[in-house]
Enzyme design. Sequence first.
Site, PDB file in Angstrom:
ATOM      1  N   GLY A  20      21.053 -58.054 -89.326  1.00  0.00           N
ATOM      2  CA  GLY A  20      22.062 -57.618 -90.289  1.00  0.00           C
ATOM      3  C   GLY A  20      22.786 -58.830 -90.860  1.00  0.00           C
ATOM      4  O   GLY A  20      22.204 -59.894 -91.023  1.00  0.00           O
ATOM      5  N   TYR A  47      25.986 -41.446 -80.632  1.00  0.00           N
ATOM      6  CA  TYR A  47      26.437 -42.796 -80.970  1.00  0.00           C
ATOM      7  C   TYR A  47      26.817 -43.573 -79.720  1.00  0.00           C
ATOM      8  O   TYR A  47      26.484 -44.755 -79.581  1.00  0.00           O
ATOM      9  CB  TYR A  47      27.617 -42.718 -81.933  1.00  0.00           C
ATOM     10  CG  TYR A  47      28.206 -44.073 -82.285  1.00  0.00           C
ATOM     11  CD1 TYR A  47      27.454 -45.036 -82.953  1.00  0.00           C
ATOM     12  CD2 TYR A  47      29.526 -44.373 -81.961  1.00  0.00           C
ATOM     13  CE1 TYR A  47      28.004 -46.268 -83.281  1.00  0.00           C
ATOM     14  CE2 TYR A  47      30.079 -45.608 -82.289  1.00  0.00           C
ATOM     15  CZ  TYR A  47      29.313 -46.554 -82.943  1.00  0.00           C
ATOM     16  OH  TYR A  47      29.865 -47.772 -83.257  1.00  0.00           O
ATOM     17  N   LYS A  82      17.752 -55.749 -94.163  1.00  0.00           N
ATOM     18  CA  LYS A  82      16.968 -54.975 -95.124  1.00  0.00           C
ATOM     19  C   LYS A  82      17.542 -55.021 -96.537  1.00  0.00           C
ATOM     20  O   LYS A  82      16.857 -54.647 -97.488  1.00  0.00           O
ATOM     21  CB  LYS A  82      16.901 -53.509 -94.699  1.00  0.00           C
ATOM     22  CG  LYS A  82      16.183 -53.251 -93.386  1.00  0.00           C
ATOM     23  CD  LYS A  82      15.897 -51.769 -93.226  1.00  0.00           C
ATOM     24  CE  LYS A  82      17.164 -50.940 -93.345  1.00  0.00           C
ATOM     25  NZ  LYS A  82      16.886 -49.486 -93.278  1.00  0.00           N
ATOM     26  N   LYS A 129      25.376 -47.266 -78.518  1.00  0.00           N
ATOM     27  CA  LYS A 129      26.188 -48.479 -78.328  1.00  0.00           C
ATOM     28  C   LYS A 129      26.162 -48.926 -76.866  1.00  0.00           C
ATOM     29  O   LYS A 129      26.072 -50.129 -76.584  1.00  0.00           O
ATOM     30  CB  LYS A 129      27.622 -48.250 -78.792  1.00  0.00           C
ATOM     31  CG  LYS A 129      27.778 -48.019 -80.277  1.00  0.00           C
ATOM     32  CD  LYS A 129      27.160 -49.137 -81.126  1.00  0.00           C
ATOM     33  CE  LYS A 129      27.879 -50.455 -81.053  1.00  0.00           C
ATOM     34  NZ  LYS A 129      27.392 -51.440 -82.034  1.00  0.00           N
TER      35      LYS A 129
END
Length: 288
Positions: free
Chosen positions: A24, A175, A49, A179
């Site tokens: 990222g 989520y 991306k 994480k």
Amino acid sequence: MSHPADRPVDATRPLEGRTILMSGGSRGIGLAIAIRAARDGANIALLAKTDTPHPKLEGTIHTAAEWIREAGGRALPIVGDVRDDDAIAHAVLATVGEFGGIDAVVNNASVIDLSGTEALSPKKYDLMQDVNVRGTFMLSRAAIPVLRESPNPHILSLAPPLNVTPRWLGAHPGYSLAKFGMTMATLGIAAELAGDGIAANTLWPRTLIATAAVQNVIGGDRLMARSRTPEIYADAAHLVLSRPASERSGQTLIVEDVLAEAGVTDLSGYAAVPGTPDEELYPDVFLD
């Protein structure tokens, strides 16, 4: 042949000449970490991306590279998906080819969806597991042989402490699993590589950080105003990556604690809205 970063460290620019491979980093916290390192003169390779502009989100991997260069660093934008093993292998090889080695891996790429169990689609569940957990594991794994050659090798994952209280684990299990998976992958690698001199730690803030995820997913303008800027995360990450790898590994670090250790206790300058008192800042998930 000596490693390109095997040289005396300038205390005022501890990451000068060091090479960071980040997943990222086109925007938000990852970009802030990259720019802070670039101010030291670091080399930053970004695997992301975002090759073309997003209609709602500012920045691409190419604009990020421009900002890194403007800050004083060298940049290598690598268009690719951290879910793709070939892209990961290419990123490692390209980084070594461009900069001569890798000194740190920053696992920044992450997908967030706070939907409850019944509302969370299988596709989104798989995406969070693939990017957050598998991406962290595989990018770290691919870089290990190169990290062993660094004089100060680090793996840093932007992930929380393991807090399985019902408030957070029960609020968004999908989520939370993703994480916590990032954290467990990092802690497992730290334990496995304890004799190799490679530090592997996680880093997480006490309050929300003003990012597109907070704006678009968590709470909009109201919570953005009760957040801190990405620069607080970047300054803490800079401190972690600057320290000798032998000093600390296998720890779930908190941004504010890392800054306090360095003598930074006045955090008012990091408020997204200047003048916001600490008590009005919104606590981040997993810590409250």
